[in-house]
Design a protein around this motif. Structure first.
Motif, PDB file in Angstrom:
ATOM      1  N   MET A  20      -8.925  -9.472   8.869  1.00 12.91           N
ATOM      2  CA  MET A  20      -8.744 -10.904   8.697  1.00 12.91           C
ATOM      3  C   MET A  20      -8.528 -11.258   7.222  1.00 12.91           C
ATOM      4  SD  MET A  20     -11.277 -14.009   9.935  1.00 12.91           S
ATOM      5  CE  MET A  20     -11.336 -13.260  11.577  1.00 12.91           C
ATOM      6  N   ALA A  21      -9.297 -10.611   6.334  1.00 17.04           N
ATOM      7  CA  ALA A  21      -9.152 -10.862   4.902  1.00 17.04           C
ATOM      8  C   ALA A  21      -7.786 -10.406   4.403  1.00 17.04           C
ATOM      9  CB  ALA A  21     -10.257 -10.148   4.126  1.00 17.04           C
ATOM     10  N   MET A  22      -7.317  -9.256   4.899  1.00 20.04           N
ATOM     11  CA  MET A  22      -5.991  -8.780   4.510  1.00 20.04           C
ATOM     12  C   MET A  22      -4.901  -9.723   5.008  1.00 20.04           C
ATOM     13  SD  MET A  22      -6.172  -4.657   5.048  1.00 20.04           S
ATOM     14  CE  MET A  22      -7.082  -3.602   3.917  1.00 20.04           C
ATOM     15  N   LYS A  23      -5.043 -10.185   6.235  1.00 21.76           N
ATOM     16  CA  LYS A  23      -4.052 -11.103   6.797  1.00 21.76           C
ATOM     17  C   LYS A  23      -3.970 -12.382   5.972  1.00 21.76           C
ATOM     18  CE  LYS A  23      -2.744 -13.391  11.132  1.00 21.76           C
ATOM     19  NZ  LYS A  23      -3.117 -13.605  12.565  1.00 21.76           N
ATOM     20  N   ALA A  24      -5.125 -12.919   5.572  1.00 23.69           N
ATOM     21  CA  ALA A  24      -5.141 -14.134   4.762  1.00 23.69           C
ATOM     22  C   ALA A  24      -4.513 -13.895   3.393  1.00 23.69           C
ATOM     23  CB  ALA A  24      -6.581 -14.625   4.601  1.00 23.69           C
ATOM     24  N   ALA A  25      -4.794 -12.730   2.798  1.00 22.29           N
ATOM     25  CA  ALA A  25      -4.221 -12.421   1.488  1.00 22.29           C
ATOM     26  C   ALA A  25      -2.713 -12.234   1.572  1.00 22.29           C
ATOM     27  CB  ALA A  25      -4.877 -11.164   0.917  1.00 22.29           C
ATOM     28  N   LEU A  26      -2.248 -11.577   2.630  1.00 22.97           N
ATOM     29  CA  LEU A  26      -0.807 -11.345   2.791  1.00 22.97           C
ATOM     30  C   LEU A  26      -0.054 -12.645   3.020  1.00 22.97           C
ATOM     31  CD1 LEU A  26      -0.786  -8.102   4.967  1.00 22.97           C
ATOM     32  CD2 LEU A  26      -0.134  -8.327   2.560  1.00 22.97           C
ATOM     33  N   ALA A  27      -0.709 -13.627   3.626  1.00 21.76           N
ATOM     34  CA  ALA A  27      -0.055 -14.914   3.865  1.00 21.76           C
ATOM     35  C   ALA A  27       0.271 -15.623   2.555  1.00 21.76           C
ATOM     36  CB  ALA A  27      -0.941 -15.800   4.734  1.00 21.76           C
ATOM     37  N   LYS A  28      -0.474 -15.283   1.493  1.00 23.06           N
ATOM     38  CA  LYS A  28      -0.252 -15.908   0.190  1.00 23.06           C
ATOM     39  C   LYS A  28       0.535 -15.015  -0.764  1.00 23.06           C
ATOM     40  CE  LYS A  28      -4.729 -18.262   0.557  1.00 23.06           C
ATOM     41  NZ  LYS A  28      -6.077 -18.405  -0.051  1.00 23.06           N
ATOM     42  N   ALA A  29       0.768 -13.779  -0.353  1.00 24.29           N
ATOM     43  CA  ALA A  29       1.435 -12.809  -1.238  1.00 24.29           C
ATOM     44  C   ALA A  29       2.943 -13.050  -1.266  1.00 24.29           C
ATOM     45  CB  ALA A  29       1.143 -11.393  -0.771  1.00 24.29           C
ATOM     46  N   GLY A  30       3.581 -12.448  -2.248  1.00 23.60           N
ATOM     47  CA  GLY A  30       5.030 -12.515  -2.318  1.00 23.60           C
ATOM     48  C   GLY A  30       5.666 -11.635  -1.256  1.00 23.60           C
ATOM     49  N   GLU A  31       6.976 -11.561  -1.289  1.00 22.73           N
ATOM     50  CA  GLU A  31       7.704 -10.830  -0.259  1.00 22.73           C
ATOM     51  C   GLU A  31       7.864  -9.343  -0.565  1.00 22.73           C
ATOM     52  OE1 GLU A  31       8.680 -11.968   2.697  1.00 22.73           O
ATOM     53  OE2 GLU A  31       7.675 -13.843   2.182  1.00 22.73           O
ATOM     54  N   SER A  32       7.660  -8.942  -1.826  1.00 22.56           N
ATOM     55  CA  SER A  32       7.908  -7.547  -2.174  1.00 22.56           C
ATOM     56  C   SER A  32       6.815  -6.640  -1.630  1.00 22.56           C
ATOM     57  CB  SER A  32       8.008  -7.372  -3.693  1.00 22.56           C
ATOM     58  OG  SER A  32       6.738  -7.430  -4.286  1.00 22.56           O
ATOM     59  N   GLN A  33       7.206  -5.415  -1.294  1.00 26.41           N
ATOM     60  CA  GLN A  33       6.249  -4.453  -0.761  1.00 26.41           C
ATOM     61  C   GLN A  33       5.160  -4.141  -1.773  1.00 26.41           C
ATOM     62  OE1 GLN A  33       5.648  -3.395   2.071  1.00 26.41           O
ATOM     63  NE2 GLN A  33       4.617  -1.413   1.949  1.00 26.41           N
ATOM     64  N   ARG A  34       5.514  -4.057  -3.031  1.00 28.52           N
ATOM     65  CA  ARG A  34       4.520  -3.736  -4.056  1.00 28.52           C
ATOM     66  C   ARG A  34       3.445  -4.819  -4.122  1.00 28.52           C
ATOM     67  NH1 ARG A  34       4.628  -0.172  -8.428  1.00 28.52           N
ATOM     68  NH2 ARG A  34       3.211  -0.687 -10.138  1.00 28.52           N
ATOM     69  N   THR A  35       3.847  -6.088  -4.030  1.00 29.52           N
ATOM     70  CA  THR A  35       2.885  -7.192  -4.050  1.00 29.52           C
ATOM     71  C   THR A  35       1.987  -7.150  -2.826  1.00 29.52           C
ATOM     72  OG1 THR A  35       4.427  -8.588  -5.266  1.00 29.52           O
ATOM     73  CG2 THR A  35       2.630  -9.703  -4.132  1.00 29.52           C
ATOM     74  N   ARG A  36       2.575  -6.861  -1.675  1.00 32.44           N
ATOM     75  CA  ARG A  36       1.796  -6.804  -0.445  1.00 32.44           C
ATOM     76  C   ARG A  36       0.814  -5.628  -0.466  1.00 32.44           C
ATOM     77  NH1 ARG A  36       3.936  -9.981   3.583  1.00 32.44           N
ATOM     78  NH2 ARG A  36       3.254  -8.606   5.265  1.00 32.44           N
ATOM     79  N   GLU A  37       1.254  -4.498  -0.998  1.00 31.46           N
ATOM     80  CA  GLU A  37       0.352  -3.361  -1.121  1.00 31.46           C
ATOM     81  C   GLU A  37      -0.813  -3.688  -2.047  1.00 31.46           C
ATOM     82  OE1 GLU A  37       3.031  -0.422  -2.515  1.00 31.46           O
ATOM     83  OE2 GLU A  37       3.664   0.216  -0.518  1.00 31.46           O
ATOM     84  N   ARG A  38      -0.520  -4.338  -3.172  1.00 31.52           N
ATOM     85  CA  ARG A  38      -1.574  -4.703  -4.121  1.00 31.52           C
ATOM     86  C   ARG A  38      -2.609  -5.601  -3.448  1.00 31.52           C
ATOM     87  NH1 ARG A  38      -2.904  -5.159  -9.480  1.00 31.52           N
ATOM     88  NH2 ARG A  38      -1.055  -4.006 -10.119  1.00 31.52           N
ATOM     89  N   GLU A  39      -2.143  -6.578  -2.682  1.00 32.78           N
ATOM     90  CA  GLU A  39      -3.071  -7.498  -2.035  1.00 32.78           C
ATOM     91  C   GLU A  39      -3.952  -6.786  -1.012  1.00 32.78           C
ATOM     92  OE1 GLU A  39      -3.779 -10.897  -2.707  1.00 32.78           O
ATOM     93  OE2 GLU A  39      -2.830 -10.017  -4.465  1.00 32.78           O
ATOM     94  N   CYS A  40      -3.370  -5.878  -0.249  1.00 34.67           N
ATOM     95  CA  CYS A  40      -4.160  -5.143   0.741  1.00 34.67           C
ATOM     96  C   CYS A  40      -5.237  -4.292   0.080  1.00 34.67           C
ATOM     97  CB  CYS A  40      -3.247  -4.271   1.605  1.00 34.67           C
ATOM     98  SG  CYS A  40      -2.339  -5.178   2.863  1.00 34.67           S
ATOM     99  N   PHE A  41      -4.853  -3.548  -0.941  1.00 33.07           N
ATOM    100  CA  PHE A  41      -5.839  -2.716  -1.631  1.00 33.07           C
ATOM    101  C   PHE A  41      -6.875  -3.581  -2.345  1.00 33.07           C
ATOM    102  CE2 PHE A  41      -2.600   0.715  -1.378  1.00 33.07           C
ATOM    103  CZ  PHE A  41      -3.405   1.694  -0.829  1.00 33.07           C
ATOM    104  N   ARG A  42      -6.433  -4.670  -2.976  1.00 35.02           N
ATOM    105  CA  ARG A  42      -7.365  -5.535  -3.695  1.00 35.02           C
ATOM    106  C   ARG A  42      -8.429  -6.099  -2.748  1.00 35.02           C
ATOM    107  NH1 ARG A  42      -8.115 -10.619  -3.989  1.00 35.02           N
ATOM    108  NH2 ARG A  42      -6.197 -11.131  -2.860  1.00 35.02           N
ATOM    109  N   VAL A  43      -8.000  -6.574  -1.588  1.00 31.34           N
ATOM    110  CA  VAL A  43      -8.933  -7.150  -0.618  1.00 31.34           C
ATOM    111  C   VAL A  43      -9.941  -6.090  -0.159  1.00 31.34           C
ATOM    112  CG1 VAL A  43      -9.082  -7.958   1.774  1.00 31.34           C
ATOM    113  CG2 VAL A  43      -7.489  -9.034   0.191  1.00 31.34           C
ATOM    114  N   TYR A  44      -9.437  -4.887   0.114  1.00 37.82           N
ATOM    115  CA  TYR A  44     -10.340  -3.822   0.561  1.00 37.82           C
ATOM    116  C   TYR A  44     -11.361  -3.486  -0.525  1.00 37.82           C
ATOM    117  CZ  TYR A  44     -12.037   0.753   1.971  1.00 37.82           C
ATOM    118  OH  TYR A  44     -12.853   1.802   2.297  1.00 37.82           O
TER     119      TYR A  44
END
Length: 221
Positions: free
Chosen positions: A68-92
């Protein structure tokens, strides 16, 4: 002393998570959980049938909270894969810092309830794999890779980097430069192959000596 206003089932779950993480599953009793939650032992069975049942509920709650936390973070992240990866790892990593025992509980589930352990990682990997496939279709990740392989690689990297800096290190935080290194590793390893220029001539094979040496990887000091 402040009164805990959470519903009884939530209080029991929170108490069980802390105790399983601090003491282990085997060294925690139903009476211990009720005492930590500030409830009578007999009331436990109105919400959970056994210690095994509340342990499974704790593992599933950790998994659900993380996704759920990753999903919420990804909803605010940019479109690039690098940004999405950063958000997933950061949340974890942030969740590990706040609940440092959670990884110990998940690891113990492999021996307490192997099917539950497998379920935990399958749910995480399924979400990662979907994200990887989207990035492959967008040309950001090499499409030759199986998304499930990448998903489990992400999971392993996150587990051990988080363990090293968020669990074993005083302060319990994964530094930004460590996260940068993780993302750089993924970017170099998963970037799609560059298309050769139609006018480019074949490069000669480098010979020995300084002119043919390739730069080595940087070393963390």
């Amino acid at each position: 002393m402040a009164t805990d206003e959470r519903p009884p089932a939530e209080r029991l779950l929170a108490a069980a998570e802390e105790l399983f993480g601090q003491r282990s599953y085997g060294r925690t009793t139903v009476a211990d959980i009720c005492a930590r939650a500030g409830m009578a032992t007999g009331s436990f069975y109105a919400y959970f049938g056994s210690k095994e049942e509340i342990f499974a509920a704790v593992v599933r709650a950790i998994n659900a909270d993380l996704r759920m936390a990753m999903k919420a973070a990804l909803a605010k992240a940019g479109e690039s894969q690098r940004t999405r990866e950063r958000e997933c790892f950061r949340v974890y990593f942030e969740m590990m810092s706040k609940r440092p025992w959670m990884d110990k509980i998940v690891r113990e589930s492999e021996f307490v309830a192997p099917a539950l352990f497998r379920e935990y990682y399958e749910h995480l990997a399924r979400g990662y794999a979907r994200g990887v496939r989207v990035a492959q279709l967008a040309g950001e990740v090499d499409a030759r890779y199986d998304p499930e392989v990448i998903a489990y690689a992400y999971t392993g990297i996150g587990n051990f980097v988080g363990m090293r800096w968020a669990d074993w290190t005083a302060g319990g935080q994964v530094p930004e430069d460590v996260l940068d290194d993780v993302l750089e590793l993924l970017a170099r390893g998963l970037a799609p192959p560059a298309a050769p220029s139609p006018n480019a001539s074949p490069s000669p094979s480098p010979g020995p000596g300084p002119g043919g040496a390739s730069p080595g990887p940087g070393v963390r000091k």
